[in-house]
Enzyme design. Structure first.
Site, short mmCIF file in Angstrom:
data_model
loop_
_atom_site.label_atom_id
_atom_site.label_comp_id
_atom_site.label_asym_id
_atom_site.label_seq_id
_atom_site.Cartn_x
_atom_site.Cartn_y
_atom_site.Cartn_z
NE ARG A 2 -2.30 -1.36 3.60
CZ ARG A 2 -2.74 -1.37 4.83
NH1 ARG A 2 -4.18 -1.06 4.96
NH2 ARG A 2 -2.03 -1.67 5.79
CG ASP A 13 2.72 6.72 2.38
OD1 ASP A 13 1.82 5.87 3.05
OD2 ASP A 13 3.78 6.94 2.84
CE1 TYR A 20 7.45 1.89 -2.43
CE2 TYR A 20 8.24 -0.14 -1.31
CZ TYR A 20 7.36 0.84 -1.58
OH TYR A 20 6.03 0.44 -1.14
NE ARG A 78 7.03 10.27 2.55
CZ ARG A 78 5.83 10.92 2.69
NH1 ARG A 78 4.74 10.19 2.64
NH2 ARG A 78 5.55 12.06 3.13
#
Length: 271
Positions: free
Chosen positions: A57, A59, A117, A204
Site C-alpha cells: 500500500r 502513500d 523502491y 521516506r
C-alpha cells in the site's frame, strides 16, 4: 479463477493506494473499473467495486511502476483481454501492463519475497516545475557519494523502529534490507532500496536522513547512530512523497509472475 495483474500509476491525484472515504484511493478507481469490466450479474448494483489485494500500500502522492495485485474472478478472460478491457475503464494515470492466471496459493502481499523502491530527487537551486509531482527536491547541493556511504549501515536484518511512522501497523519493526544504493545522474540523485518488506514511511524516513547527510547537516556516521537508537525522534523529518516509486515486487518462480511493469519508468536510464 485467481488473476494476478501488474499495474502502474501516477500517485499525484490520489490519496494513496488504499480505499478512501473520499473515493480518491487508487484502489477505489481500480476496483470500480474492474467491476465495470466484470459486469452484471456478478457485481452488486449498490457496491459497484470488485475487491483486490495489492503487494504494497503506497502513500498519498507515491507512484508505482510495478505494483502487483490479485483478485478472484467469477468470469474467464484471456490475459490480453484483461489488459485491454481494464485499461478501457481506468483513468489515464493508471494502467494495466500484464495479467496472468495464478493458483489459489498466490497472494500479492504475503507471497512476495521482496519489494523495491526508487526515490528520485532533483538537486537544483530552483524548484522543479514540469516534474513537480514526480520528483523530490533539494535546493541545497547533495553529496551523493556521502549519502551512499552513510546508507551502507542499513543492509541486513535490523530493527528499523527509528524509521517507522507512529501509525505503522506492522507486527514487527524487524525487516531484512537487501541493499540500498545512492547514485547521481546529472541534477538527479536516485536512492534505490530493496527489502523483504517495509514499514510505513520507512523509505521516506531513510531518504530524509540521507538528505541531511548529503546536504552536510549530518556526518556520515550519524545514520548508524539513528538506526541503533531505534527512536523515531532521532531521525530526520519524513521526506516528501512525490519522488517515491514502487518499482518491483518479486515472487517465487513457481507462480511465473513478472518482476516489473513494462514499459520501463521514465527514469530507468538513470537507475
Amino acid at each position: 479463477m485467481r488473476i494476478a495483474l501488474g499495474i502502474s500509476y501516477q500517485g499525484a491525484d490520489f490519496q494513496g493506494w488504499q480505499s478512501q472515504p473520499s473515493g480518491l484511493g487508487v484502489q477505489d478507481a481500480f476496483e470500480a473499473a474492474l467491476a465495470r469490466f466484470i459486469g452484471a450479474p456478478h457485481v452488486q448494483a449498490d457496491a459497484p467495486r470488485w475487491p483486490t489485494v495489492c503487494a504494497g500500500r503506497t502513500d498519498a502522492s507515491v507512484h508505482a511502476t510495478a505494483q502487483v495485485l490479485h483478485f478472484d474472478s467469477p468470469v474467464q478472460r484471456d490475459p490480453a483481454s484483461w489488459v485491454r478491457g481494464l485499461n478501457t475503464f481506468l483513468p489515464p494515470t493508471i494502467a494495466v501492463h500484464w495479467a496472468q492466471p495464478v493458483s489459489d496459493e498466490f497472494h500479492a502481499r504475503f507471497a512476495a519475497q521482496w519489494r523495491e523502491y526508487v526515490y528520485v530527487i532533483q538537486d537544483d537551486p530552483v524548484r522543479p516545475s514540469q516534474l513537480a509531482p514526480l520528483v523530490g527536491w533539494s535546493f541545497r547541493p547533495l553529496d551523493a557519494a556521502a549519502m551512499h556511504r552513510a546508507a551502507q549501515c542499513l543492509p541486513g536484518e535490523h530493527d528499523f523502529s527509528a524509521f517507522r511512522a507512529a501509525e505503522c501497523q506492522a507486527k514487527s519493526p524487524v525487516k531484512l534490507l537487501h541493499f540500498i544504493k545512492v547514485r547521481r545522474h546529472g541534477k538527479f540523485v536516485l536512492v534505490r532500496v530493496r527489502a523483504n518488506a517495509f514499514l510505513h514511511h520507512m523509505v521516506r524516513n531513510i531518504v530524509g536522513c540521507l538528505v541531511y547527510v548529503g546536504q552536510g547537516r549530518w556526518p556520515e556516521g550519524q545514520l548508524a547512530q539513528v538506526l541503533g537508537s531505534r527512536s523515531r525522534a532521532q531521525a530526520a523529518p519524513t521526506f516528501a512523497a512525490e519522488g517515491l516509486y514502487l518499482t518491483g515486487v518479486h515472487y517465487p518462480e513457481v507462480f511465473g509472475v513478472p518482476d516489473a511493469a513494462d514499459p520501463a519508468p521514465w527514469f530507468a536510464h538513470l537507475a
